[in-house]
Design a protein around this motif. Structure first.
Motif, PDB file in Angstrom:
ATOM      1  N   SER A   1       0.819  -1.201   0.000  1.00 13.07           N
ATOM      2  CA  SER A   1       0.000   0.000   0.000  1.00 13.07           C
ATOM      3  C   SER A   1       0.858   1.258   0.000  1.00 13.07           C
ATOM      4  O   SER A   1       0.570   2.233  -0.711  1.00 13.07           O
ATOM      5  CB  SER A   1      -0.933  -0.006   1.213  1.00 13.07           C
ATOM      6  N   THR A   2       1.923   1.242   0.783  1.00 10.63           N
ATOM      7  CA  THR A   2       2.816   2.403   0.827  1.00 10.63           C
ATOM      8  C   THR A   2       3.465   2.641  -0.529  1.00 10.63           C
ATOM      9  O   THR A   2       3.528   3.777  -1.020  1.00 10.63           O
ATOM     10  CB  THR A   2       3.898   2.192   1.898  1.00 10.63           C
ATOM     11  N   GLY A   3       3.949   1.575  -1.165  1.00 11.92           N
ATOM     12  CA  GLY A   3       4.576   1.719  -2.473  1.00 11.92           C
ATOM     13  C   GLY A   3       3.609   2.213  -3.525  1.00 11.92           C
ATOM     14  O   GLY A   3       3.925   3.098  -4.321  1.00 11.92           O
ATOM     15  N   VAL A   4       2.398   1.653  -3.542  1.00 13.49           N
ATOM     16  CA  VAL A   4       1.387   2.087  -4.494  1.00 13.49           C
ATOM     17  C   VAL A   4       1.079   3.568  -4.299  1.00 13.49           C
ATOM     18  O   VAL A   4       0.959   4.335  -5.265  1.00 13.49           O
ATOM     19  CB  VAL A   4       0.099   1.253  -4.328  1.00 13.49           C
ATOM     20  N   GLY A   5       0.955   3.984  -3.045  1.00 14.34           N
ATOM     21  CA  GLY A   5       0.635   5.370  -2.764  1.00 14.34           C
ATOM     22  C   GLY A   5       1.672   6.339  -3.297  1.00 14.34           C
ATOM     23  O   GLY A   5       1.340   7.395  -3.844  1.00 14.34           O
ATOM     24  N   ARG A   6       2.948   5.976  -3.155  1.00 11.63           N
ATOM     25  CA  ARG A   6       4.015   6.857  -3.632  1.00 11.63           C
ATOM     26  C   ARG A   6       3.957   7.031  -5.145  1.00 11.63           C
ATOM     27  O   ARG A   6       4.065   8.141  -5.675  1.00 11.63           O
ATOM     28  CB  ARG A   6       5.378   6.298  -3.222  1.00 11.63           C
ATOM     29  N   ILE A   7       3.795   5.922  -5.858  1.00  9.64           N
ATOM     30  CA  ILE A   7       3.734   5.990  -7.308  1.00  9.64           C
ATOM     31  C   ILE A   7       2.489   6.742  -7.774  1.00  9.64           C
ATOM     32  O   ILE A   7       2.540   7.605  -8.656  1.00  9.64           O
ATOM     33  CB  ILE A   7       3.751   4.584  -7.914  1.00  9.64           C
ATOM     34  N   MET A   8       1.333   6.453  -7.169  1.00 17.53           N
ATOM     35  CA  MET A   8       0.097   7.098  -7.582  1.00 17.53           C
ATOM     36  C   MET A   8       0.130   8.596  -7.348  1.00 17.53           C
ATOM     37  O   MET A   8      -0.368   9.385  -8.152  1.00 17.53           O
ATOM     38  CB  MET A   8      -1.078   6.466  -6.845  1.00 17.53           C
ATOM     39  N   THR A   9       0.712   8.997  -6.236  1.00 12.33           N
ATOM     40  CA  THR A   9       0.819  10.424  -5.955  1.00 12.33           C
ATOM     41  C   THR A   9       1.652  11.126  -7.015  1.00 12.33           C
ATOM     42  O   THR A   9       1.291  12.206  -7.507  1.00 12.33           O
ATOM     43  CB  THR A   9       1.430  10.640  -4.566  1.00 12.33           C
ATOM     44  N   ALA A  10       2.767  10.506  -7.402  1.00  6.26           N
ATOM     45  CA  ALA A  10       3.630  11.099  -8.423  1.00  6.26           C
ATOM     46  C   ALA A  10       2.940  11.126  -9.778  1.00  6.26           C
ATOM     47  O   ALA A  10       2.984  12.123 -10.501  1.00  6.26           O
ATOM     48  CB  ALA A  10       4.941  10.321  -8.513  1.00  6.26           C
ATOM     49  N   MET A  11       2.262  10.032 -10.129  1.00  7.07           N
ATOM     50  CA  MET A  11       1.611   9.975 -11.426  1.00  7.07           C
ATOM     51  C   MET A  11       0.467  10.974 -11.537  1.00  7.07           C
ATOM     52  O   MET A  11       0.175  11.481 -12.618  1.00  7.07           O
ATOM     53  CB  MET A  11       1.078   8.557 -11.673  1.00  7.07           C
ATOM     54  N   GLY A  12      -0.187  11.274 -10.418  1.00  7.96           N
ATOM     55  CA  GLY A  12      -1.291  12.218 -10.438  1.00  7.96           C
ATOM     56  C   GLY A  12      -0.861  13.663 -10.305  1.00  7.96           C
ATOM     57  O   GLY A  12      -1.693  14.567 -10.383  1.00  7.96           O
ATOM     58  N   ALA A  13       0.436  13.897 -10.123  1.00 10.37           N
ATOM     59  CA  ALA A  13       0.908  15.257  -9.865  1.00 10.37           C
ATOM     60  C   ALA A  13       0.974  16.117 -11.118  1.00 10.37           C
ATOM     61  O   ALA A  13       0.917  17.339 -11.033  1.00 10.37           O
ATOM     62  CB  ALA A  13       2.289  15.209  -9.201  1.00 10.37           C
ATOM     63  N   CYS A  14       1.101  15.498 -12.284  1.00 11.10           N
ATOM     64  CA  CYS A  14       1.305  16.262 -13.518  1.00 11.10           C
ATOM     65  C   CYS A  14       0.312  15.815 -14.581  1.00 11.10           C
ATOM     66  O   CYS A  14       0.298  14.636 -14.947  1.00 11.10           O
ATOM     67  CB  CYS A  14       2.729  16.055 -14.039  1.00 11.10           C
ATOM     68  N   PRO A  15      -0.491  16.726 -15.097  1.00  7.18           N
ATOM     69  CA  PRO A  15      -1.435  16.356 -16.157  1.00  7.18           C
ATOM     70  C   PRO A  15      -0.751  16.066 -17.486  1.00  7.18           C
ATOM     71  O   PRO A  15      -1.358  15.462 -18.381  1.00  7.18           O
ATOM     72  CB  PRO A  15      -2.347  17.577 -16.262  1.00  7.18           C
ATOM     73  N   SER A  16       0.514  16.481 -17.623  1.00  2.00           N
ATOM     74  CA  SER A  16       1.240  16.205 -18.854  1.00  2.00           C
ATOM     75  C   SER A  16       2.740  16.229 -18.579  1.00  2.00           C
ATOM     76  O   SER A  16       3.199  16.839 -17.613  1.00  2.00           O
ATOM     77  CB  SER A  16       0.894  17.217 -19.954  1.00  2.00           C
ATOM     78  N   TYR A  17       3.488  15.541 -19.411  1.00  2.00           N
ATOM     79  CA  TYR A  17       4.951  15.550 -19.347  1.00  2.00           C
ATOM     80  C   TYR A  17       5.478  14.994 -20.656  1.00  2.00           C
ATOM     81  O   TYR A  17       4.720  14.591 -21.538  1.00  2.00           O
ATOM     82  CB  TYR A  17       5.470  14.729 -18.157  1.00  2.00           C
ATOM     83  N   ARG A  18       6.799  14.958 -20.821  1.00  2.00           N
ATOM     84  CA  ARG A  18       7.432  14.412 -22.018  1.00  2.00           C
ATOM     85  C   ARG A  18       8.265  13.193 -21.635  1.00  2.00           C
ATOM     86  O   ARG A  18       8.940  13.198 -20.602  1.00  2.00           O
ATOM     87  CB  ARG A  18       8.337  15.454 -22.688  1.00  2.00           C
ATOM     88  N   LEU A  19       8.222  12.190 -22.481  1.00  2.00           N
ATOM     89  CA  LEU A  19       9.075  11.012 -22.320  1.00  2.00           C
ATOM     90  C   LEU A  19      10.031  10.982 -23.496  1.00  2.00           C
ATOM     91  O   LEU A  19       9.606  10.956 -24.655  1.00  2.00           O
ATOM     92  CB  LEU A  19       8.249   9.734 -22.281  1.00  2.00           C
ATOM     93  N   VAL A  20      11.333  10.988 -23.211  1.00  2.00           N
ATOM     94  CA  VAL A  20      12.357  11.075 -24.246  1.00  2.00           C
ATOM     95  C   VAL A  20      13.177   9.787 -24.252  1.00  2.00           C
ATOM     96  O   VAL A  20      13.745   9.388 -23.228  1.00  2.00           O
ATOM     97  CB  VAL A  20      13.287  12.279 -24.009  1.00  2.00           C
ATOM     98  N   THR A  21      13.224   9.120 -25.400  1.00  2.00           N
ATOM     99  CA  THR A  21      14.106   7.976 -25.599  1.00  2.00           C
ATOM    100  C   THR A  21      15.154   8.362 -26.640  1.00  2.00           C
ATOM    101  O   THR A  21      15.169   9.497 -27.134  1.00  2.00           O
ATOM    102  CB  THR A  21      13.322   6.741 -26.068  1.00  2.00           C
ATOM    103  N   ALA A  22      16.012   7.412 -26.989  1.00  3.92           N
ATOM    104  CA  ALA A  22      17.063   7.706 -27.959  1.00  3.92           C
ATOM    105  C   ALA A  22      16.499   8.085 -29.317  1.00  3.92           C
ATOM    106  O   ALA A  22      17.131   8.820 -30.084  1.00  3.92           O
ATOM    107  CB  ALA A  22      17.991   6.492 -28.099  1.00  3.92           C
ATOM    108  N   SER A  23      15.291   7.604 -29.622  1.00  2.74           N
ATOM    109  CA  SER A  23      14.744   7.829 -30.959  1.00  2.74           C
ATOM    110  C   SER A  23      13.423   8.579 -30.979  1.00  2.74           C
ATOM    111  O   SER A  23      12.919   8.915 -32.050  1.00  2.74           O
ATOM    112  CB  SER A  23      14.540   6.478 -31.666  1.00  2.74           C
ATOM    113  N   THR A  24      12.851   8.843 -29.818  1.00  3.04           N
ATOM    114  CA  THR A  24      11.486   9.389 -29.782  1.00  3.04           C
ATOM    115  C   THR A  24      11.321  10.416 -28.675  1.00  3.04           C
ATOM    116  O   THR A  24      11.841  10.241 -27.578  1.00  3.04           O
ATOM    117  CB  THR A  24      10.461   8.259 -29.544  1.00  3.04           C
ATOM    118  N   VAL A  25      10.589  11.488 -28.970  1.00  2.90           N
ATOM    119  CA  VAL A  25      10.110  12.410 -27.944  1.00  2.90           C
ATOM    120  C   VAL A  25       8.588  12.317 -27.963  1.00  2.90           C
ATOM    121  O   VAL A  25       7.955  12.616 -28.975  1.00  2.90           O
ATOM    122  CB  VAL A  25      10.557  13.860 -28.203  1.00  2.90           C
TER     123      VAL A  25
END
Length: 222
Positions: free
Chosen positions: A130-154
């Motif tokens: 439960s503690t681990g889930v809470g940490r991840i969920m809080t972070a995922m809900g903190a930003c309505p948008s973001y960018r994910l950058v890989t070697a070949s894709t933004v």
């Protein structure tokens, strides 16, 4: 912020896989959003990785058009998150809440029309899960948008918490809309904790809706 085998990339990379061939992260990866609080019982048995593997869905469970992918094809590339400090912090934390759970199982399926469905199971004492889930969920809900950058894709990622069936002790759901190279795809992830078992199902919203309850039933078999 560089992330490798991060606990936040499963849903996003599923979407990138559909758009550009990005691979799904390995089995220590689990994002989600929106959690329902529940009392934490302590009398649940922690399952071994072998026991968890036996509770994963199979291609036969999913039906025609699905095939399990070999684990070698699901290795993840290094990626970085930009525009969401909370998410970056979780991804860069050495004691990632899911990395601490050695008891885990994962299966990735290729589905009809080139889709992909991923199921992950973790087991640990209920309070730790439960503690681990809470940490991840809080972070995922903190930003309505973001960018994910890989070697070949933004990729531009937009997130939205969604309701999920009230199964187990805690539930969470999130839909990610990922745009890369002028193409857009949508991935949903449902997270359910039932006692000492944590289930994460990721894929298209239709697939997650259709197969989610079967995954819960099999994962939580007593």
């Amino acid at each position: 912020m560089r992330l490798r085998h991060s606990a936040i990339l499963t849903s996003t990379c599923l979407a990138l896989w559909a758009l550009t061939g990005c691979s799904a992260p390995p089995s220590d990866s689990t994002p989600a959003a929106a959690q329902e609080e529940a009392p934490i019982p302590v009398d649940h048995e922690v399952l071994s990785s072998k026991q968890l593997a036996e509770r994963l869905l199979t291609a036969d469970d999913l039906g025609p058009g699905y095939a399990a992918l070999p684990s070698a094809t699901t290795a993840a590339s290094e990626a970085s998150v930009e525009g969401c400090p909370q998410l970056e912090q979780v991804g860069s934390t050495v004691d990632s809440p899911y990395a601490m759970f050695p008891n885990q199982g994962k299966r990735v399926f290729a589905g009809p029309g080139g889709t992909q469905l991923t199921e992950e199971l973790y087991s640990a004492p209920p309070k730790d899960l439960s503690t681990g889930v809470g940490r991840i969920m809080t972070a995922m809900g903190a930003c309505p948008s973001y960018r994910l950058v890989t070697a070949s894709t933004v990729a531009e990622v937009r997130t939205q918490a969604v309701p999920v069936p009230r199964l187990g002790d805690e539930q969470g759901g999130q839909v990610l809309t990922v745009t890369a190279g002028g193409r857009r795809t949508v991935v949903q992830q449902t997270v359910i904790r039932d006692g000492a078992v944590l289930l994460v199902v990721s894929g298209s919203p239709t697939e997650v809706t259709v197969h989610g309850q079967a995954a819960v039933a099999k994962a939580t078999t007593r």
